[in-house]
Design a protein around this motif. Structure first.
Motif, PDB file in Angstrom:
ATOM      1  N   SER A   7       2.868   3.893   9.647  1.00 40.36           N
ATOM      2  CA  SER A   7       1.416   3.747   9.834  1.00 40.36           C
ATOM      3  C   SER A   7       0.672   3.494   8.524  1.00 40.36           C
ATOM      4  O   SER A   7      -0.535   3.245   8.534  1.00 40.36           O
ATOM      5  N   ASN A   8       1.377   3.539   7.394  1.00 39.52           N
ATOM      6  CA  ASN A   8       0.752   3.352   6.081  1.00 39.52           C
ATOM      7  C   ASN A   8       0.993   1.962   5.505  1.00 39.52           C
ATOM      8  O   ASN A   8       0.742   1.736   4.331  1.00 39.52           O
ATOM      9  N   VAL A   9       1.494   1.044   6.311  1.00 35.60           N
ATOM     10  CA  VAL A   9       1.787  -0.312   5.841  1.00 35.60           C
ATOM     11  C   VAL A   9       0.818  -1.287   6.508  1.00 35.60           C
ATOM     12  O   VAL A   9       0.719  -1.334   7.736  1.00 35.60           O
ATOM     13  N   LEU A  10       0.113  -2.056   5.677  1.00 33.84           N
ATOM     14  CA  LEU A  10      -0.849  -3.046   6.158  1.00 33.84           C
ATOM     15  C   LEU A  10      -0.359  -4.423   5.729  1.00 33.84           C
ATOM     16  O   LEU A  10      -0.244  -4.696   4.529  1.00 33.84           O
ATOM     17  N   LEU A  11      -0.062  -5.285   6.681  1.00 32.79           N
ATOM     18  CA  LEU A  11       0.471  -6.617   6.379  1.00 32.79           C
ATOM     19  C   LEU A  11      -0.583  -7.698   6.545  1.00 32.79           C
ATOM     20  O   LEU A  11      -1.494  -7.579   7.368  1.00 32.79           O
ATOM     21  N   ASN A  12      -0.435  -8.766   5.753  1.00 36.14           N
ATOM     22  CA  ASN A  12      -1.269  -9.967   5.869  1.00 36.14           C
ATOM     23  C   ASN A  12      -2.762  -9.683   5.819  1.00 36.14           C
ATOM     24  O   ASN A  12      -3.537 -10.200   6.623  1.00 36.14           O
ATOM     25  N   VAL A  13      -3.162  -8.855   4.857  1.00 34.04           N
ATOM     26  CA  VAL A  13      -4.582  -8.552   4.688  1.00 34.04           C
ATOM     27  C   VAL A  13      -5.236  -9.740   3.984  1.00 34.04           C
ATOM     28  O   VAL A  13      -4.713 -10.230   2.977  1.00 34.04           O
ATOM     29  N   PRO A  14      -6.370 -10.228   4.504  1.00 33.23           N
ATOM     30  CA  PRO A  14      -7.058 -11.339   3.843  1.00 33.23           C
ATOM     31  C   PRO A  14      -7.541 -10.927   2.453  1.00 33.23           C
ATOM     32  O   PRO A  14      -7.899  -9.775   2.227  1.00 33.23           O
ATOM     33  N   SER A  15      -7.565 -11.872   1.541  1.00 31.42           N
ATOM     34  CA  SER A  15      -8.022 -11.608   0.183  1.00 31.42           C
ATOM     35  C   SER A  15      -9.428 -11.004   0.202  1.00 31.42           C
ATOM     36  O   SER A  15     -10.265 -11.369   1.032  1.00 31.42           O
ATOM     37  N   GLU A  16      -9.648 -10.058  -0.714  1.00 27.00           N
ATOM     38  CA  GLU A  16     -10.954  -9.416  -0.840  1.00 27.00           C
ATOM     39  C   GLU A  16     -11.094  -8.944  -2.284  1.00 27.00           C
ATOM     40  O   GLU A  16     -10.164  -9.074  -3.080  1.00 27.00           O
ATOM     41  N   SER A  17     -12.249  -8.389  -2.623  1.00 23.67           N
ATOM     42  CA  SER A  17     -12.454  -7.911  -3.991  1.00 23.67           C
ATOM     43  C   SER A  17     -11.532  -6.729  -4.274  1.00 23.67           C
ATOM     44  O   SER A  17     -11.063  -6.057  -3.349  1.00 23.67           O
ATOM     45  N   LYS A  18     -11.280  -6.462  -5.546  1.00 27.49           N
ATOM     46  CA  LYS A  18     -10.416  -5.328  -5.879  1.00 27.49           C
ATOM     47  C   LYS A  18     -11.044  -4.020  -5.413  1.00 27.49           C
ATOM     48  O   LYS A  18     -10.332  -3.124  -4.967  1.00 27.49           O
ATOM     49  N   GLU A  19     -12.374  -3.921  -5.463  1.00 28.49           N
ATOM     50  CA  GLU A  19     -13.038  -2.706  -4.989  1.00 28.49           C
ATOM     51  C   GLU A  19     -12.814  -2.507  -3.495  1.00 28.49           C
ATOM     52  O   GLU A  19     -12.538  -1.389  -3.041  1.00 28.49           O
ATOM     53  N   ASP A  20     -12.908  -3.593  -2.730  1.00 30.24           N
ATOM     54  CA  ASP A  20     -12.671  -3.500  -1.285  1.00 30.24           C
ATOM     55  C   ASP A  20     -11.210  -3.184  -0.983  1.00 30.24           C
ATOM     56  O   ASP A  20     -10.901  -2.439  -0.059  1.00 30.24           O
ATOM     57  N   ALA A  21     -10.300  -3.754  -1.772  1.00 30.38           N
ATOM     58  CA  ALA A  21      -8.871  -3.480  -1.571  1.00 30.38           C
ATOM     59  C   ALA A  21      -8.563  -2.010  -1.871  1.00 30.38           C
ATOM     60  O   ALA A  21      -7.827  -1.354  -1.119  1.00 30.38           O
ATOM     61  N   ILE A  22      -9.145  -1.498  -2.946  1.00 32.93           N
ATOM     62  CA  ILE A  22      -8.941  -0.086  -3.293  1.00 32.93           C
ATOM     63  C   ILE A  22      -9.541   0.811  -2.217  1.00 32.93           C
ATOM     64  O   ILE A  22      -8.920   1.787  -1.790  1.00 32.93           O
ATOM     65  N   ALA A  23     -10.737   0.468  -1.757  1.00 27.50           N
ATOM     66  CA  ALA A  23     -11.363   1.250  -0.688  1.00 27.50           C
ATOM     67  C   ALA A  23     -10.527   1.189   0.587  1.00 27.50           C
ATOM     68  O   ALA A  23     -10.385   2.187   1.298  1.00 27.50           O
ATOM     69  N   ARG A  24      -9.926   0.028   0.879  1.00 21.43           N
ATOM     70  CA  ARG A  24      -9.104  -0.121   2.081  1.00 21.43           C
ATOM     71  C   ARG A  24      -7.908   0.839   2.040  1.00 21.43           C
ATOM     72  O   ARG A  24      -7.663   1.576   2.982  1.00 21.43           O
ATOM     73  N   VAL A  25      -7.152   0.830   0.931  1.00 22.61           N
ATOM     74  CA  VAL A  25      -5.978   1.712   0.871  1.00 22.61           C
ATOM     75  C   VAL A  25      -6.415   3.170   0.779  1.00 22.61           C
ATOM     76  O   VAL A  25      -5.779   4.054   1.359  1.00 22.61           O
ATOM     77  N   GLY A  26      -7.517   3.424   0.076  1.00 23.41           N
ATOM     78  CA  GLY A  26      -8.031   4.786  -0.016  1.00 23.41           C
ATOM     79  C   GLY A  26      -8.471   5.326   1.336  1.00 23.41           C
ATOM     80  O   GLY A  26      -8.156   6.467   1.694  1.00 23.41           O
ATOM     81  N   ASN A  27      -9.189   4.505   2.082  1.00 23.34           N
ATOM     82  CA  ASN A  27      -9.654   4.944   3.399  1.00 23.34           C
ATOM     83  C   ASN A  27      -8.491   5.151   4.367  1.00 23.34           C
ATOM     84  O   ASN A  27      -8.555   6.005   5.249  1.00 23.34           O
ATOM     85  N   LYS A  28      -7.426   4.391   4.189  1.00 25.26           N
ATOM     86  CA  LYS A  28      -6.235   4.588   5.020  1.00 25.26           C
ATOM     87  C   LYS A  28      -5.567   5.928   4.662  1.00 25.26           C
ATOM     88  O   LYS A  28      -5.062   6.632   5.541  1.00 25.26           O
ATOM     89  N   LEU A  29      -5.585   6.287   3.373  1.00 26.84           N
ATOM     90  CA  LEU A  29      -5.083   7.610   2.970  1.00 26.84           C
ATOM     91  C   LEU A  29      -5.905   8.716   3.639  1.00 26.84           C
ATOM     92  O   LEU A  29      -5.365   9.725   4.086  1.00 26.84           O
ATOM     93  N   VAL A  30      -7.223   8.499   3.711  1.00 26.17           N
ATOM     94  CA  VAL A  30      -8.111   9.464   4.381  1.00 26.17           C
ATOM     95  C   VAL A  30      -7.789   9.519   5.879  1.00 26.17           C
ATOM     96  O   VAL A  30      -7.575  10.597   6.447  1.00 26.17           O
ATOM     97  N   GLU A  31      -7.748   8.344   6.495  1.00 25.78           N
ATOM     98  CA  GLU A  31      -7.503   8.231   7.937  1.00 25.78           C
ATOM     99  C   GLU A  31      -6.200   8.914   8.357  1.00 25.78           C
ATOM    100  O   GLU A  31      -6.121   9.536   9.415  1.00 25.78           O
ATOM    101  N   ASN A  32      -5.183   8.814   7.524  1.00 28.99           N
ATOM    102  CA  ASN A  32      -3.879   9.378   7.866  1.00 28.99           C
ATOM    103  C   ASN A  32      -3.682  10.809   7.368  1.00 28.99           C
ATOM    104  O   ASN A  32      -2.575  11.340   7.437  1.00 28.99           O
ATOM    105  N   GLY A  33      -4.762  11.416   6.853  1.00 32.73           N
ATOM    106  CA  GLY A  33      -4.727  12.838   6.533  1.00 32.73           C
ATOM    107  C   GLY A  33      -4.132  13.229   5.193  1.00 32.73           C
ATOM    108  O   GLY A  33      -3.847  14.404   4.959  1.00 32.73           O
ATOM    109  N   TYR A  34      -3.980  12.272   4.284  1.00 35.40           N
ATOM    110  CA  TYR A  34      -3.416  12.598   2.967  1.00 35.40           C
ATOM    111  C   TYR A  34      -4.465  13.137   2.009  1.00 35.40           C
ATOM    112  O   TYR A  34      -4.160  13.975   1.162  1.00 35.40           O
ATOM    113  N   VAL A  35      -5.679  12.616   2.110  1.00 36.89           N
ATOM    114  CA  VAL A  35      -6.748  13.005   1.184  1.00 36.89           C
ATOM    115  C   VAL A  35      -8.065  13.165   1.938  1.00 36.89           C
ATOM    116  O   VAL A  35      -8.240  12.629   3.031  1.00 36.89           O
ATOM    117  N   ALA A  36      -8.994  13.893   1.306  1.00 31.67           N
ATOM    118  CA  ALA A  36     -10.365  13.966   1.802  1.00 31.67           C
ATOM    119  C   ALA A  36     -11.140  12.770   1.231  1.00 31.67           C
ATOM    120  O   ALA A  36     -10.761  12.205   0.192  1.00 31.67           O
TER     121      ALA A  36
END
Length: 143
Positions: A7-36
């Motif tokens: 559930s932590n693997v995201l494939l074929n994500v469209p290009s976006e800014s580095k801030e959006d990419a960092i927020a995407r992986v960070g929010n997935k960490l939140v969503e999956n219960g790893y971090v607040a």
């Protein structure tokens, strides 16, 4: 220590800014219960202070030390960007791997990712992966 889940693997994500990419992986960490949620803010601040691009088409966003209190358990999120994410200075990441490691696990996880991603062949397999199973075949054994 198994920190990489399907559930932590995201494939074929469209290009976006580095801030959006960092927020995407960070929010997935939140969503999956790893971090607040505040941990994501720390990831963005880390990128402002120094790049998390490590070379070989890979960036490994993680948080500032004062945000480790928001880590609930160690985990990683792998986002594959076939068209890349511009991390500045001509550095384009096709893999953005967000990490959260508790205590000593942080350096262990970072080291394992760096070891796998030092090999260009492994990075190419991850960049070309068509399925989550393809990603797990490269990373799953060590993480």
């Amino acid at each position: 220590m198994q920190v990489l889940q399907v559930s932590n693997v995201l494939l074929n994500v469209p290009s976006e800014s580095k801030e959006d990419a960092i927020a995407r992986v960070g929010n997935k960490l939140v969503e999956n219960g790893y971090v607040a949620a505040p941990y994501v803010e720390g990831m963005l601040l880390r990128e402002q202070s120094m790049t998390t691009y490590i070379g070989n088409q890979v960036a490994i966003p993680h948080s500032m030390p004062e945000y480790v209190q928001y880590i609930q358990q160690s985990g990683i999120v792998v986002a594959q960007y076939p068209d890349g994410v511009d991390f500045g200075g001509g550095n384009v990441a096709k893999l953005v791997i967000g990490i959260a490691g508790r205590g000593e696990e942080h350096m262990e996880v970072l080291s394992q990712i760096a070891t796998v991603c030092m090999e260009e062949e492994n990075v190419e397999k991850l960049v070309r992966a068509q399925t989550v199973e393809d990603v797990m075949a490269v990373l799953g054994g060590t993480l």
